[in-house]
Each structure stands twice: as structure tokens, then as C-alpha cells.
Design an enzyme around this catalytic site. Structure first.
Site, short mmCIF file in Angstrom:
data_model
loop_
_atom_site.label_atom_id
_atom_site.label_comp_id
_atom_site.label_asym_id
_atom_site.label_seq_id
_atom_site.Cartn_x
_atom_site.Cartn_y
_atom_site.Cartn_z
CB CYS A 2 -49.32 -31.64 51.49
SG CYS A 2 -48.91 -33.19 52.31
CG LEU A 55 -42.48 -31.83 53.78
CD1 LEU A 55 -41.19 -31.75 52.96
CD2 LEU A 55 -42.58 -30.62 54.71
CG ASN A 81 -51.36 -28.43 54.34
OD1 ASN A 81 -50.33 -28.93 54.77
ND2 ASN A 81 -51.60 -27.14 54.38
CD GLU A 83 -48.06 -34.40 59.73
OE1 GLU A 83 -48.62 -35.51 59.87
OE2 GLU A 83 -47.16 -34.19 58.91
CG ASP A 106 -52.03 -37.99 59.04
OD1 ASP A 106 -51.69 -38.24 57.87
OD2 ASP A 106 -51.56 -37.05 59.69
N GLY A 381 -42.27 -22.75 69.97
CA GLY A 381 -42.99 -22.23 71.14
C GLY A 381 -43.99 -21.16 70.79
#
Length: 616
Positions: A2, A55, A81, A83, A106, A381
């Protein structure tokens, strides 16, 4: 993922002019809408306003923000914003403590955890995040940023008001905050760019919450404290145990970061880093009867112009094809043309709010715009080279002897186009050296480190604080500008903490670059990929691209109103364009040589013009 924004003033009563201040919050949201195209919301209290664009990745139905919770007359509100990858474990713990959850997000885990345990609860989070949390009972607001600074968070203080935003453009949406550039800002652009000093926002009076820090604003005063610091510790594990633990950490980080309520994908270059992430994701999804989407990037007709060199020894495609077949992924080859990456140079500035990594960034922005047509979450990666010692300067005797940023040790290439008066007034060498020495002084070392091991720690620390931060910014802005969430599992703080303290003979056994990571990946990848020599992010070798850049820069300098004219020497530019560019001596990192210098100057001009920047 977000975008967040807001403001707090201990003396204000925003509710007295509710419509005015809600409109400002909406304006701040609008400025960052590309970070969160799916939803938006605002919260306004007497002293605090919060804004959020969303988002949708986790809890698509009930996870709206700002999120507010009231308990015994205490009201707390949060915008977030990022995770939190260990949210399920944390949620189970909070339920045991009697918490009743109303969502599956979360965000609610963070909010309820804070209300029960205070700001130290942030230490329990494993994730990437920028958080603003308003506590009415204590009359304060906290700003938190994740340990490695994966998610951005900028702020300024104006008239006893703290104003903050995920991106700098969100600050400029607040009344009276204007883009101003002073001498230090110009040094950031020309002496350090596309890197920037941590904690600074380049623009005058624009600052950045430091990674691993909590900023608290109360009674008009700011207090900043670290909740996490990387520390040097003795490494006591055997080589066998070190490989085993590294393998477990990598696999656990990737599996944790697969957390999503929508399908995930991975970027796949055919190198060891992205291939390990892809192999783990593909295997886990296969257990669920699902096939992983993967994406690789290259430039149109690049095979025609590619010449092997020490930085890019081989092309990616054969290795990508082998890895996609091995892992059984649904692979997509994406290509970018000269014209597309040229036009995206300016969009990349819009995304970063600053001149950035030229076509290294514009091409990534273009590729992200294509990936988002398939998936809104991807794992990459990124960061393995900074953490495991993949770059040439980790292995270069010259870098060990040179007291300067190893990816940008020579100031002369940076001044080749600048007007002499600018060079004389900025004192670029002194500015860059002061920034370098500050970081060296902060390096966590052990008392018993040998001079060589101490220098290795310094180079590793420089990479974490500077080079990795630049690439994380690139990844965040280019992906979020397109409504794509890019995750970086190899930058899990547990991996960083462990590998930072692994001695070099284990990190690079028998002189093998990133040997520890390769040994940790045994059994997961084909041997040709596991032991492939490092090849960085691709760039175009088409001479037509450099010619296009030169013509575009000539056009800019012919315009009397072009702001970059006051900074460049037209004679130097013409001489530079008339001489062949040297791809072998980049002026920043491994990829930014002559063409990228031209592209960077085009970005500087666009930036000064688009943002209407006032130079002091």
C-alpha cells in the site's frame, strides 16, 4: 502492499474544519494512488489524520485501512504498508491472550499486539513494513520502518506538525511543503546518486525514517530510537553446520514470504539467487497442485550486440530455459525495446521522485508493468549479492585499499559533463568522503577482528547501508508504481544477522563467489545453474540506444528553458557525445557507464522541470 500518509499536530483540532483536512488526506492519497489502486481510506481525529491506499493481497474483504480499535476509552488507529510473514504465529499467540479478531489481516495483528504490549511489539514482526500508529491515550504517533528499509517512509516537520508519506510526492501534496534543493541536495544527486544518504530525502528538510527505527512524535518533539541493530558476533558453527543453517534460513524465508491470498510469481534470471527462490516456490505450489508463473527480462535484439565481459560473462536465456523446465514453471520471456526504456526513464523519476538508476531502473519499471498483467505478487532474488558477497568489490584488492565507496570510487566520471562552476561550488569529493567515513565509523566490528576481516565487515556494511538500499528502492518504486508487490526473501533479517558474521573463508570457500549460498542450494538446482558464474541484471548493448540518448540530450540543451543547462557544460557534453563510451568502466555499480550517464542527466532535467524544484 500500500501507500500511507498523514499528519499529527499536538495543538491542532482538525475536526473543527473536517472537510478541509479530509480533502488534504484525500489529496495525499491521490498522489500515491499507484501504490494502492484497489481501495483507499482516511481517518481524522482532533490532532491526527491518516490516509491509506491499498493493493489487496491479504484479507481482500475485511482488511481495509485505516484500521481503528477502541478499548476502555482508548482509541488507536493504524495505517500500514507491507506484509508480516509470521502473522499466523503472532495471531495464535494473541488469541491465547484473549484477543478477538474481526479480520484476517496482518494489520489487525500489529494493532492489537501494540495495544497489548506497546511499541516493543514491533520486534516480534518478521516482515517488510512502514507503519504509522496513532495512540489517543498517550497523545502520540509512532512511525516504524522495517529492519532493512525494504518499505519507504519519508517525513518532515512544519509548524509543529509531523507530516509523513510512503513517497516524497505525498509530502508535496500537503499545503506549504515545496520541493527545494540546497547544496547538500545537489551533492546527493551528483556526488552520490543514484544512491542517497540514509535518513535523508535529498530535498531540503525532507527526511526518511531509518531502517530498524521507531520515530515517536509527542508534544511537538521527535524522538528516534533503534529497535534493531545488526551486531558482530563470533561465529562458532562448523562449515557443515553453517551450510545446513543457511539452507534452512533461505528455505524458511522463501516459504514464509509465499503468504498471500492471491497467486504468486517469481522473477527468474537463470542465476543462482532467483533460481533458488523459484525452485522452492515451484515445489511448494506443486504440492498444492498449482503451477508457478515465472518471468525473465531482456532487451530486444540483445543477442545481436552482446559481448561477454568480466561483469556479464554470459547471457541469461539458456539458463532461464533450463531452470523453467527443471522447476516446471509457466514461464514468460519479456523484452524491452530501446524506445520503451527511453520513455520509461521519465516514468522511473515519477516513481522514485528522484533521478535514479537510469535505464537499469526504467527497464525494470517497464518489465513490472508487464508482470502485473499476470500476477500482483512476485518473489525476487534481490539482495543475495550484498549479503553473500557477490559483487566484484568484495573480492578486489583495490577495493580493500581504497577509502571510498567501492562501486563509485572515482569522482572524475561524475564531473565529466558538469560546468566547472558547479564542480567548484559543490565540493563533491568532500561530501562523498564524509558520507563514506560516517558509515565506516558505524560498522559493527569485533575487538578481535584482524585488519583484513575488519575491512571485509566494512565493505559488507557499506553494501547493506548503501548499495542494497538503492536496489531495494528501485525494486519498491518500479513494482509499486505498477500495482505489483515485489518481495525479497533473501533479505530476511535472520539471514542477514547470520551471514554477516560468517567468516569469509566460509562465505567464499575456495574463492567461489557466493560459495556458501551455492552449497546451501545443493539438491535444489541443476549443477550448471547452481555453479554458474554471476551475471548481473541485463542491459542493452545496442549502440542505437546510446545514439538516441545523445540526440535527446542535445535537444534538451538546445532549449533555453531546460533547467539542467545551468548545471552542465555544453562543450563537455558535445565532446562526450563525440567520443565512444566506455562500457568497461562504470561510474556507479557494474552497469552504469557512458549511456547511463546521459540517461541520468536526462532524468535530472526532467526531475527539475516536472517537480518545479527551487534551487537555493
Amino acid at each position: 502492499m500500500c501507500g500511507i500518509a498523514g499528519f499529527y499536530n499536538p495543538d491542532a483540532d482538525y475536526t473543527a474544519e473536517e472537510s478541509k483536512w479530509k480533502h488534504i488526506l484525500e489529496h495525499m492519497n491521490h498522489a500515491q494512488k499507484r501504490r494502492g489502486p484497489d481501495d483507499e481510506g482516511t481517518y481524522l481525529a482532533s490532532r491526527c489524520g491518516l490516509a491509506h491506499v491499498r493493493l489487496e493481497i491479504i484479507d481482500l474483504v475485511t482488511g481495509r485501512q485505516p484500521m481503528v480499535r477502541k478499548t476502555d476509552g482508548r482509541e488507536c488507529a493504524i495505517v500500514f504498508n507491507g506484509e508480516i510473514y509470521n502473522m499466523n504465529e503472532l495471531k495464535a499467540e494473541l488469541i491465547q491472550e484473549g484477543v478477538v479478531f474481526h479480520t484476517t489481516s496482518d494489520t489487525e495483528v500489529i494493532l492489537t499486539g501494540y495495544m497489548l504490549h506497546g511499541k516493543d511489539y514491533i520486534k516480534k514482526l518478521n516482515g517488510i513494513f512502514a507503519i504509522a500508529l496513532w495512540d489517543s491515550a498517550l497523545g502520540l504517533i509512532h512511525l516504524f520502518r522495517d529492519r532493512l528499509g525494504v518499505k519507504p517512509l519519508f517525513y518532515t516537520i512544519k509548524d509543529r506538525t509531523l507530516v509523513f508519506s510512503s513517497e516524497i510526492k505525498g509530502l508535496f501534496a500537503y499545503p506549504g511543503i515545496e520541493p527545494v534543493l540546497d547544496r547538500d541536495g545537489l551533492c546527493e544527486i551528483f556526488a552520490l546518486g543514484p544512491a542517497k544518504s540514509y535518513g535523508k530525502g535529498v530535498f531540503k528538510d525532507i527526511l526518511e525514517v531509518l531502517p530498524g527505527h521507531c520515530l515517536t512524535f509527542r508534544h511537538g518533539a521527535v524522538r528516534t530510537e533503534a529497535y534493531w541493530k545488526l551486531e558482530s558476533r563470533p561465529h562458532e558453527d562448523s562449515m557443515e553446520k553453517t551450510i545446513e543453517k543457511t539452507a534452512w534460513l533461505v528455505e524458511d524465508a522463501v516459504k514464509k514470504q509465499m503468504l498471500s491470498d492471491i497467486p504468486i510469481s517469481t522473477f527468474l534470471s537463470g542465476g543462482v539467487d532467483s533460481s533458488l527462490v523459484t525452485a522452492i516456490c515451484a515445489r511448494e505450489l506443486k504440492k498444492q497442485g498449482k503451477v508457478l508463473n515465472t518471468f525473465s527480462f531482456d532487451f530486444k535484439d540483445n543477442s545481436k550486440y552482446f559481448r561477454s565481459n568480466s561483469f556479464q560473462p554470459s547471457q541469461d536465456r539458456p539458463y532461464v530455459e533450463q531452470m523453467a523446465a527443471f522447476a516446471g514453471t509457466n514461464h514468460h520471456f519479456l523484452e524491452c525495446s530501446n524506445q520503451e526504456q527511453l520513455e520509461c526513464l521519465y516514468q522511473a523519476v515519477d516513481a522514485r521522485d528522484l533521478p535514479c538508476m537510469a535505464d537499469v531502473e526504467s527497464s525494470m519499471l517497464y518489465f513490472c508493468s508487464k508482470v502485473t498483467n499476470y500476477n500482483k505478487v512476485t518473489l525476487t532474488g534481490e539482495c543475495a549479492d550484498e549479503i553473500f558477497g557477490g559483487y566484484p568489490w568484495f573480492h578486489s584488492p583495490t577495493a580493500f585499499r581504497t577509502d571510498a565507496f567501492p562501486w563509485s570510487a572515482d569522482m572524475e566520471p561524475r564531473q565529466v559533463l558538469l560546468d566547472d562552476s558547479i564542480i567548484q561550488s559543490l565540493h563533491m569529493e568532500e561530501y562523498a568522503r564524509a558520507a563514506y567515513e560516517k558509515t565506516i565509523r558505524e560498522t559493527p566490528v569485533l575487538p578481535g577482528d584482524s585488519p583484513q576481516e575488519k575491512r571485509r565487515r566494512e565493505i559488507a556494511w557499506l553494501n547493506l547501508r548503501w548499495f542494497m538500499a538503492t536496489l531495494l528502492d528501485r525494486m519498491d518504486r518500479t513494482s509499486m508504481h505498477n500495482g505489483l508487490e515485489a518481495r525479497v526473501p533473501l533479505a530476511d533479517h535472520r539471514i542477514v544477522e547470520y551471514v554477516f558474521n560468517v567468516p569469509w573463508h566460509m562465505k567464499c570457500p575456495d574463492g567461489i563467489v557466493k560459495g556458501l549460498l551455492r552449497h546451501a542450494g545443493e539438491g535444489l538446482l541443476p549443477k550448471e545453474i547452481l555453479w554458474r558464474k554471476k551475471s548481473p541484471y541485463p542491459k542493452t548493448y545496442d549502440p542505437a540506444y546510446e545514439k538516441m540518448l545523445g540526440e535527446r540530450l542535445k535537444e534538451v540543451l538546445q532549449s533555453p528553458s531546460a533547467p539542467v543547462r545551468t548545471l552542465l557544460d555544453p562543450k563537455k557534453v558535445r565532446a562526450f557525445l563525440d567520443s565512444p563510451s566506455d562500457y568497461g568502466k562504470p561510474w556507479y555499480g557494474q552497469l552504469m557507464a557512458g549511456p547511463q550517464m546521459l540517461a541520468y542527466m536526462l532524468q535530472v532535467n526532467y526531475w527539475l522541470e516536472k517537480y518545479r524544484i527551487r534551487i537555493l
